[in-house]
Scaffold this motif. Sequence first.
Motif, PDB file in Angstrom:
ATOM      1  N   LEU A 218      64.354  83.105 152.089  1.00  0.00           N
ATOM      2  CA  LEU A 218      62.945  82.918 151.730  1.00  0.00           C
ATOM      3  C   LEU A 218      62.515  81.482 152.007  1.00  0.00           C
ATOM      4  O   LEU A 218      63.336  80.555 151.942  1.00  0.00           O
ATOM      5  CB  LEU A 218      62.729  83.243 150.245  1.00  0.00           C
ATOM      6  N   LEU A 219      61.209  81.340 152.288  1.00  0.00           N
ATOM      7  CA  LEU A 219      60.678  80.035 152.692  1.00  0.00           C
ATOM      8  C   LEU A 219      60.745  79.015 151.551  1.00  0.00           C
ATOM      9  O   LEU A 219      60.391  79.319 150.410  1.00  0.00           O
ATOM     10  CB  LEU A 219      59.235  80.239 153.142  1.00  0.00           C
ATOM     11  N   ARG A 220      61.195  77.816 151.899  1.00  0.00           N
ATOM     12  CA  ARG A 220      61.225  76.693 150.971  1.00  0.00           C
ATOM     13  C   ARG A 220      60.456  75.534 151.603  1.00  0.00           C
ATOM     14  O   ARG A 220      60.685  75.219 152.778  1.00  0.00           O
ATOM     15  CB  ARG A 220      62.667  76.238 150.698  1.00  0.00           C
ATOM     16  N   MET A 221      59.545  74.927 150.844  1.00  0.00           N
ATOM     17  CA  MET A 221      58.764  73.825 151.426  1.00  0.00           C
ATOM     18  C   MET A 221      58.473  72.743 150.386  1.00  0.00           C
ATOM     19  O   MET A 221      58.099  73.048 149.254  1.00  0.00           O
ATOM     20  CB  MET A 221      57.437  74.352 151.991  1.00  0.00           C
ATOM     21  N   ASP A 222      58.637  71.500 150.806  1.00  0.00           N
ATOM     22  CA  ASP A 222      58.145  70.354 150.039  1.00  0.00           C
ATOM     23  C   ASP A 222      56.762  70.047 150.623  1.00  0.00           C
ATOM     24  O   ASP A 222      56.635  69.334 151.625  1.00  0.00           O
ATOM     25  CB  ASP A 222      59.112  69.173 150.211  1.00  0.00           C
TER      26      ASP A 222
ATOM     27  N   GLY B 262      65.139  69.931 155.882  1.00  0.00           N
ATOM     28  CA  GLY B 262      65.063  70.352 154.484  1.00  0.00           C
ATOM     29  C   GLY B 262      63.668  70.474 153.898  1.00  0.00           C
ATOM     30  O   GLY B 262      63.491  71.145 152.877  1.00  0.00           O
ATOM     31  N   ILE B 263      62.651  69.875 154.506  1.00  0.00           N
ATOM     32  CA  ILE B 263      61.328  69.906 153.861  1.00  0.00           C
ATOM     33  C   ILE B 263      60.560  71.196 154.151  1.00  0.00           C
ATOM     34  O   ILE B 263      59.553  71.481 153.501  1.00  0.00           O
ATOM     35  CB  ILE B 263      60.451  68.672 154.210  1.00  0.00           C
TER      36      ILE B 263
ATOM     37  N   GLY C 238      61.177  72.131 161.310  1.00  0.00           N
ATOM     38  CA  GLY C 238      62.048  71.572 162.337  1.00  0.00           C
ATOM     39  C   GLY C 238      62.538  70.183 162.005  1.00  0.00           C
ATOM     40  O   GLY C 238      63.705  69.967 161.880  1.00  0.00           O
ATOM     41  N   PHE C 239      61.656  69.293 161.859  1.00  0.00           N
ATOM     42  CA  PHE C 239      60.218  69.239 161.994  1.00  0.00           C
ATOM     43  C   PHE C 239      59.826  69.283 163.474  1.00  0.00           C
ATOM     44  O   PHE C 239      60.471  68.628 164.296  1.00  0.00           O
ATOM     45  CB  PHE C 239      59.731  67.957 161.319  1.00  0.00           C
ATOM     46  N   THR C 240      58.818  70.069 163.823  1.00  0.00           N
ATOM     47  CA  THR C 240      58.348  70.128 165.199  1.00  0.00           C
ATOM     48  C   THR C 240      56.854  69.826 165.229  1.00  0.00           C
ATOM     49  O   THR C 240      56.145  70.093 164.266  1.00  0.00           O
ATOM     50  CB  THR C 240      58.545  71.538 165.797  1.00  0.00           C
TER      51      THR C 240
END
Length: 325
Positions: free
Chosen positions: A212-216, A194-195, A315-317
């Motif tokens: 569309l890109l979503r980022m915390d 989700g981040i 991913g987190f990757t």
Amino acid sequence: MTLYSRITGTGSYLPPRRVTNDDLARQLADRGIETSDQWIIERTGIRARHFAEPEVTSSDLALHACRHALEASGRSAQDVDLIIVATSTPDMVFPSSAAILQHKLGIAGCPAFDVQAVCSGFVYALTVADAMIRTGGAKCALVVGAEVFSRILDFNDRTTCVLFGDGAGAVVLEASDTPGILASDLHADGSHVGILCVPGNVSGGQVLGTPLLRMDGQAVFKLAVRVLEDAARATLAKAGKVDADIDWLIPHQANIRIMQGTAKKLKLPLDKLIVTVDEHGNTSAASIPLALDAAVRGGKVKKGDTLMLEGVGGGFTWGAVLLNL
Ligand code: UT7
């Protein structure tokens, strides 16, 4: 028997349209959104990015980068027996951008596939290609990072749309009797989906959810600083090397503050850090091979140097590759 793989050529390509922070600020102002060159430079180190024209795809950018890499290695497309493209912005849902790129290169028959690990994609792809070469599955691979991230940016969200750009970078990775790739270390933790994500998907002829890109940003920032140091240390340990053996640190180009933080943790002077985020922005999977090629062509990075490549993203990757050029 061949034991190793080694980079024999690098190449890159940026679409011609260069968009400065001021250009972007003017564009956002038309939508009633405020940003500034000063905010973007201070928080990220970005001064400009390149955006592809609407009809240009990731495989188009990749094709230019591959031609430059092949030329640098003295190889032709006919020598290539493996193509791996790291991308999160493929030309189509399927087939892979690698298969489309293969056709554009005028060849057929060799395996070609995409790797989806977002901004860690290039270190993932390089690790896979190295493993395939060392086990005899290929002798001459094109390993590519290519993105048209402008397609998935929300230009109503100033916290993300100022960060990313388009471009492609490629290397020719060949079987070798002497060590090129020394060690790598890859990770993923899907609990952090989700981040940083593009949550849309194609279903029943429609896009469901947000494409569309979503980022915390702050959550990504904190995780990135920690995992990049861990990945670098794990990779050094696997190769039997120490911090001081690194000639050049070539991290994913997302934010100059994250990059400098990682260099400091590895006790590397900042002049050993390759920086292109100022001119490229964050080009996701393309950022590391773009930075590598710029450093090689700029004469900074030379044959025989020891390079630490590091990626981190959705991913987190995360992961790292240590190599002798
Ligand atoms: O490629 C994958 C990896 N991605 C990353 O590594 C990105 C990691 N994160 C970052 O690089 C940073 O978190 C950002 C650059 C995204 C944001 O920097 P920050 O120092 O964490 O800023 P912030 O989110 O704390 O925002 C500070 C302020 C906020 O205003 P208030 O709440 O303090 O009044 C934001 O609303 O800056 C505001 N802001 C902006 N102002 C002008 C956010 N975006 C903008 C903008 N222009 N474009």
